[in-house]
Design a protein around this motif. Structure first.
Motif, PDB file in Angstrom:
ATOM      1  N   TYR A  45       0.176  -0.700   0.070  1.00  0.00           N
ATOM      2  CA  TYR A  45      -0.223  -0.027  -0.123  1.00  0.00           C
ATOM      3  C   TYR A  45       1.049   1.050  -0.098  1.00  0.00           C
ATOM      4  O   TYR A  45       2.377   1.914   0.881  1.00  0.00           O
ATOM      5  CB  TYR A  45      -1.103  -0.312   1.464  1.00  0.00           C
ATOM      6  N   GLN A  49      -3.013   5.308  -0.364  1.00  0.00           N
ATOM      7  CA  GLN A  49      -4.030   4.375  -0.639  1.00  0.00           C
ATOM      8  C   GLN A  49      -4.384   4.337   1.138  1.00  0.00           C
ATOM      9  O   GLN A  49      -6.065   4.175   1.901  1.00  0.00           O
ATOM     10  CB  GLN A  49      -3.625   3.073  -0.942  1.00  0.00           C
ATOM     11  N   ALA A  52      -6.827   7.776   2.556  1.00  0.00           N
ATOM     12  CA  ALA A  52      -7.903   6.939   1.505  1.00  0.00           C
ATOM     13  C   ALA A  52      -8.645   6.488   2.483  1.00  0.00           C
ATOM     14  O   ALA A  52     -10.050   6.862   2.641  1.00  0.00           O
ATOM     15  CB  ALA A  52      -7.329   7.023   0.294  1.00  0.00           C
ATOM     16  N   GLY A  53      -8.151   5.024   2.611  1.00  0.00           N
ATOM     17  CA  GLY A  53      -9.222   4.727   2.989  1.00  0.00           C
ATOM     18  C   GLY A  53      -9.135   4.995   5.113  1.00  0.00           C
ATOM     19  O   GLY A  53     -10.473   4.966   4.983  1.00  0.00           O
ATOM     20  N   GLY A  56     -11.673   8.231   4.283  1.00  0.00           N
ATOM     21  CA  GLY A  56     -13.422   7.073   4.403  1.00  0.00           C
ATOM     22  C   GLY A  56     -13.509   6.807   5.820  1.00  0.00           C
ATOM     23  O   GLY A  56     -15.401   6.833   5.970  1.00  0.00           O
ATOM     24  N   ALA A 210     -11.716  13.685   2.037  1.00  0.00           N
ATOM     25  CA  ALA A 210     -11.935  12.299   0.385  1.00  0.00           C
ATOM     26  C   ALA A 210     -11.114  13.046  -0.211  1.00  0.00           C
ATOM     27  O   ALA A 210     -10.864  14.184  -0.901  1.00  0.00           O
ATOM     28  CB  ALA A 210     -12.997  12.581   0.225  1.00  0.00           C
ATOM     29  N   PRO A 212     -10.446  11.634  -4.113  1.00  0.00           N
ATOM     30  CA  PRO A 212     -11.632  10.636  -4.913  1.00  0.00           C
ATOM     31  C   PRO A 212     -10.051  10.266  -5.688  1.00  0.00           C
ATOM     32  O   PRO A 212      -9.749   8.642  -6.381  1.00  0.00           O
ATOM     33  CB  PRO A 212     -12.043  11.169  -6.226  1.00  0.00           C
ATOM     34  N   ASP A 213      -8.820  10.992  -6.277  1.00  0.00           N
ATOM     35  CA  ASP A 213      -8.465  10.573  -6.986  1.00  0.00           C
ATOM     36  C   ASP A 213      -6.516  10.255  -6.285  1.00  0.00           C
ATOM     37  O   ASP A 213      -6.393  11.580  -6.002  1.00  0.00           O
ATOM     38  CB  ASP A 213      -7.673  11.234  -8.133  1.00  0.00           C
ATOM     39  N   VAL A 214      -6.023   9.076  -5.108  1.00  0.00           N
ATOM     40  CA  VAL A 214      -5.155   8.961  -4.480  1.00  0.00           C
ATOM     41  C   VAL A 214      -4.194   9.432  -6.033  1.00  0.00           C
ATOM     42  O   VAL A 214      -2.890   9.500  -4.858  1.00  0.00           O
ATOM     43  CB  VAL A 214      -5.906   8.224  -4.225  1.00  0.00           C
ATOM     44  N   ASP A 295     -10.308  -3.067  -1.737  1.00  0.00           N
ATOM     45  CA  ASP A 295      -9.792  -1.732  -1.861  1.00  0.00           C
ATOM     46  C   ASP A 295     -10.724  -0.986  -1.796  1.00  0.00           C
ATOM     47  O   ASP A 295     -12.166  -0.483  -1.359  1.00  0.00           O
ATOM     48  CB  ASP A 295      -9.830  -1.969  -3.592  1.00  0.00           C
ATOM     49  N   GLY A 296     -10.043   0.185  -1.086  1.00  0.00           N
ATOM     50  CA  GLY A 296     -10.107   2.016  -0.333  1.00  0.00           C
ATOM     51  C   GLY A 296     -10.812   1.732   1.128  1.00  0.00           C
ATOM     52  O   GLY A 296     -11.755   2.432   1.597  1.00  0.00           O
TER      53      GLY A 296
END
Length: 373
Positions: A45, A49, A52-53, A56, A210, A212-214, A295-296
């Motif tokens: 990872y 990533q 972002a997780g 979220g 957030a 969205p485009d990591v 994923d995510g």
């Protein structure tokens, strides 16, 4: 172990860039489920990533608290607008009339504890632990605030934080139960509305994090620094959350010998409070499923260690977590030996986290507000 002074989040962005090393900026790889991830290499990872997780996960928790705090405000509004029977004194509050707001308070408080067990981002920036959950409860200040009968938002603003938030509502629902037509009820509705507004503000602030485009953010130098700062903050606050549960919520009140020192004592939900905090700390620590996280999704520290090939340390982390799993459910206010066992297990986990896990993740542990006597 060397410990650096804890810095505010906005000052740590530049410092976090200095933490970049070969072990932290891992190469991106597709995230796919593993049939036996404890024996088969897990996905690798990137910091983007991982963060972002985390964000979220934080947004979902903030959404639950916003929803439940709004439900609490509505339950109190209904309670306080109820028509009193002609035979009932305004100060009386039968248990049946309090059932709905009490249940709503318990639900909102559990959601809050799940969100705040590891205080990150907006929770730090808005000082939410102090603003929404000032502890210990200050009954005299709450009674004084009730007597002041604030009529508008400006008047409510002048009332100090110790007289508001979840502990004040607990006091008004259990210790000094609210009844329709009383100043206590009016005040409870006012501070519940304020709590709901603050919860919605936290949800909005969390939503702005957030990413969205990591992949795009990881190509931007400033965004990389922010990501590393957020990652370092996560590890630090996770360790701080372990210490807050170990000492502030269990060890210190047990040592005092005063039952009212335990969190949520008035509502008799101390054990549920500990469980809610532990649920989040555990969720960030280990991954129970056979496959890697979706994923995510949030990637716990056990999985992060395995992704770096540090399976022995990951196994020890899992073992320490399971020791808390075994001891914490038996802990109770007034059960000194059982509570002491939970304190020891949490202490072992915290020691491993700050002295070995954080080091393996290339994060320096600093002083936080969880440190203290």
């Amino acid at each position: 172990m060397n410990r650096m002074p804890w810095m505010p989040r906005h000052r740590r962005i530049a410092h976090a860039a200095g933490l970049v090393c070969a072990g932290l900026l891992w190469t991106a790889a597709p995230v796919q489920a593993q049939n036996d991830w404890r024996r088969t290499p897990v996905p690798v990872y990137t910091p983007g990533q991982l963060v972002a997780g985390l964000q979220g996960d934080g947004l979902a928790a903030a959404g639950r608290f916003a929803r439940d705090s709004q439900a609490l405000a509505e339950a109190l509004r209904q309670r306080c607008s109820a028509v009193q029977s002609t035979s009932a004194r305004p100060s009386s509050a039968p248990a049946s009339a309090l059932a709905a707001p009490r249940a709503a308070w318990l639900q909102a408080t559990r959601s809050w504890e799940r969100q705040s067990a590891v205080a990150l981002g907006p929770l730090i920036e808005q000082q939410s632990l102090r603003q929404l959950d000032f502890q210990p409860t200050r009954p005299a200040l709450i009674d004084k605030a009730v007597a002041a009968r604030p009529r508008d938002g400006a008047a409510l603003e002048r009332i100090g934080t110790p007289a508001k938030g979840l502990p004040a509502l607990e006091h008004l629902l259990w210790t000094r139960p609210v009844a329709a037509g009383t100043p206590e009820c009016d005040y409870a509705v006012a501070i519940a509305d304020e709590l709901a507004r603050a919860a919605d503000g936290l949800r909005t602030a969390q939503a702005t994090l957030a990413a969205p485009d990591v992949a795009a953010r990881e190509l931007d130098e400033a965004a990389q620094a922010q990501t590393l700062a957020a990652y370092a903050e996560w590890v630090n606050q996770w360790v701080g959350g372990l210490e807050r549960l170990r000492w502030a919520q269990i060890g210190k009140p047990a040592a005092s010998g005063r039952p009212t020192d335990f969190p949520r004592a008035a509502s008799a939900s101390t054990v549920a409070s500990w469980a809610a905090h532990w649920a989040t700390l555990r969720h960030m620590s280990v991954h129970d499923a056979d496959g890697a996280p979706a994923d995510g999704a949030l990637v716990p520290f056990e999985t992060q260690l395995r992704s770096k090939g540090l399976n022995p340390l990951a196994d020890r982390l899992l073992q320490a977590v399971r020791a808390v799993d075994a001891s914490l459910p038996a802990a109770r206010p007034g059960a000194a030996a059982r509570s002491a066992a939970a304190v020891r297990a949490l202490g072992t986990l915290k020691h491993l986290a700050e002295n070995e896990v954080a080091t393996a993740l290339n994060v320096t542990i600093g002083f936080s507000d969880a440190d203290g006597d």
